[in-house]
Design a protein around this motif. Structure first.
Motif, PDB file in Angstrom:
ATOM      1  N   ARG A  69      -0.016 -11.676 -17.035  1.00 28.34           N
ATOM      2  CA  ARG A  69      -0.711 -11.092 -15.879  1.00 28.34           C
ATOM      3  C   ARG A  69      -2.208 -11.317 -16.020  1.00 28.34           C
ATOM      4  N   VAL A  70      -2.857 -11.450 -14.895  1.00 28.06           N
ATOM      5  CA  VAL A  70      -4.314 -11.587 -14.863  1.00 28.06           C
ATOM      6  C   VAL A  70      -4.861 -10.639 -13.809  1.00 28.06           C
ATOM      7  N   GLN A  71      -6.132 -10.279 -13.963  1.00 28.68           N
ATOM      8  CA  GLN A  71      -6.739  -9.358 -13.001  1.00 28.68           C
ATOM      9  C   GLN A  71      -7.417 -10.138 -11.877  1.00 28.68           C
ATOM     10  N   GLU A  72      -7.092  -9.716 -10.660  1.00 26.10           N
ATOM     11  CA  GLU A  72      -7.702 -10.296  -9.472  1.00 26.10           C
ATOM     12  C   GLU A  72      -8.080  -9.178  -8.507  1.00 26.10           C
ATOM     13  N   THR A  73      -8.865  -9.531  -7.508  1.00 27.57           N
ATOM     14  CA  THR A  73      -9.226  -8.570  -6.469  1.00 27.57           C
ATOM     15  C   THR A  73      -8.473  -8.930  -5.194  1.00 27.57           C
ATOM     16  N   LYS A  74      -7.575  -8.024  -4.806  1.00 29.35           N
ATOM     17  CA  LYS A  74      -6.798  -8.238  -3.587  1.00 29.35           C
ATOM     18  C   LYS A  74      -7.565  -7.717  -2.378  1.00 29.35           C
ATOM     19  N   THR A  75      -7.501  -8.440  -1.279  1.00 28.84           N
ATOM     20  CA  THR A  75      -8.035  -7.957  -0.009  1.00 28.84           C
ATOM     21  C   THR A  75      -6.853  -7.627   0.891  1.00 28.84           C
ATOM     22  N   LEU A  76      -6.766  -6.358   1.289  1.00 27.24           N
ATOM     23  CA  LEU A  76      -5.616  -5.885   2.049  1.00 27.24           C
ATOM     24  C   LEU A  76      -6.066  -5.219   3.340  1.00 27.24           C
ATOM     25  N   ASN A  77      -5.274  -5.360   4.380  1.00 24.63           N
ATOM     26  CA  ASN A  77      -5.495  -4.656   5.640  1.00 24.63           C
ATOM     27  C   ASN A  77      -4.597  -3.428   5.670  1.00 24.63           C
ATOM     28  N   VAL A  78      -5.215  -2.279   5.860  1.00 21.20           N
ATOM     29  CA  VAL A  78      -4.485  -1.012   5.856  1.00 21.20           C
ATOM     30  C   VAL A  78      -4.474  -0.445   7.276  1.00 21.20           C
TER      31      VAL A  78
END
Length: 378
Positions: A208-217
């Motif tokens: 696993r690696v760390q990433e920044t997710k962009t999500l629409n809520v």
């Protein structure tokens, strides 16, 4: 000599569950273990063997069914004759491995290397208008995701994990201390049963690696502070290919300059002038849907509450739309000219004369003060 009934020996009912059988066996095996019966070890050993034999029959569904139907005769042949004597650490390890495994490390079963990812929480601040009307927010969440280089295996591309040479793939190792055999998680593979000889250069073998997710809520209309929105599968990726956790978006509604909220109702304070309080009139007040006219009747006292039905909040979980409650506050004029002060003085003299009570609240309060002192002076 006839054998003792296995159910009676383990102090069980004939309809006892598998868990009850195991629990009773643990209790009786501890009771009759030779090391705990130094005064009469030979007798304890005989009883211990009988307890073990009873457990082996009753814990096996097929053998138990045969025993229930035919008694000891139905299982003697499947037992393979009499058992050998108790011979210290070897037998103790075999007998107590399953029993003590529940206490010291999960028995002989390999711990599953596939683990669900952790759930995450994101705090989302909303304006009152966004919370009441609903909105769509874009959030950025730092999260562990499956490594794209190795597809979550942790092994370098072109290679794969191998069986752990310490636990031989079981995920656990056994420690022998005298008669006691204790199982614990394998320190080499940490319970996965696998080793990575050639780790992935991107995730360093973690998968696993760390990433920044962009999500629409999508925020539904009517949410309030403390409400949570669940985004399934948007949490951390699971270890060794396990399913991802969930993301919980925690709603926090910011303070509003005009309105306060209590459930489905909204509240606000509306300042009114002295002439309007005396003579009445119409006043323009704001709502979340726009402006409406509020009718102020003559002789309105400060603090009076007016209800505008249906101008509140529609609850997110259903129900009737709330109301807007407007509390009027009499505003004292400031920066008066000499002429205005003179007019107010003249008005005050006019209101205090003629024997009429033009200030009912003040009159009632003064009467209460007078009665209070009359009681004190007796």
């Amino acid at each position: 000599m006839a054998k003792e009934d296995f159910y009676k020996l383990l102090e069980l009912d004939r309809n006892a569950s598998e868990a009850e059988i195991k629990k009773s066996y643990r209790k009786m095996a501890m009771k009759f273990h030779p090391d705990r019966n130094k005064d009469n070890p030979e007798e304890a050993e005989k009883k211990f063997k009988l307890v073990k034999e009873a457990y082996e029959i009753l814990s096996d569904p097929k053998k138990r069914a045969a025993y229930d139907q035919f008694g000891h005769a139905g299982v003697d042949s499947s037992m393979g004759g009499g058992r050998g004597g108790f011979s210290g650490a070897e037998n103790f390890s075999d007998i107590f491995g399953d029993v003590f495994g529940d206490i010291f490390g999960g028995g002989r079963q390999q711990r599953s290397s596939v683990q669900r990812g952790a759930d995450l929480r994101y705090n989302l601040e909303l304006t009152l208008e966004e919370a009441v009307g609903g909105t769509e927010a874009t959030v950025k969440v730092p999260v562990l995701v499956a490594c794209g280089e190795c597809n979550g295996s942790g092994a370098k591309k072109g290679s794969s994990p191998v069986t752990c040479n310490t636990c031989h793939g079981h995920g656990q190792v056994r420690m022998q201390q005298g008669f006691f055999s204790v199982q614990q998680t394998c320190p080499t593979c940490r319970g996965t049963g696998k080793q990575i000889k050639d780790p992935c250069p991107k995730c360093y073998g973690q998968g696993r690696v760390q990433e920044t997710k962009t999500l629409n809520v999508k925020v539904p209309a009517g949410v309030d502070t403390g409400d949570r929105i669940r985004l399934a599968g948007e949490g951390e990726a699971g270890a060794n290919g396990g399913p991802a956790g969930d993301l919980y978006v925690q709603v926090q509604v910011k303070d509003h300059p005009i309105f306060t909220r209590d459930g489905a109702n909204l509240y606000c304070e509306v300042p009114i002038s002295f002439p309007m309080a005396c003579l009445g009139g119409e006043l323009e007040v704001p709502t979340l849907d726009g402006k409406v006219m509020l009718k102020i009747p003559p002789e309105t006292q400060t603090g009076r509450m007016f209800r505008l039905r249906g101008k509140g909040v529609k609850p997110v979980r259903g129900g009737a739309v709330g109301d807007l409650l407007c509390k009027v506050q009499l505003e004292t004029p400031v920066h008066l000219t000499k002429e205005q002060k003179a007019m107010i003085e003249k008005l005050g003299e006019s209101l205090s004369g003629g024997g009429k009570h033009h200030s009912p609240q003040e009159h009632g309060w003064m009467d209460g003060v007078k009665n209070f002192f009359d009681k004190l002076t007796g």
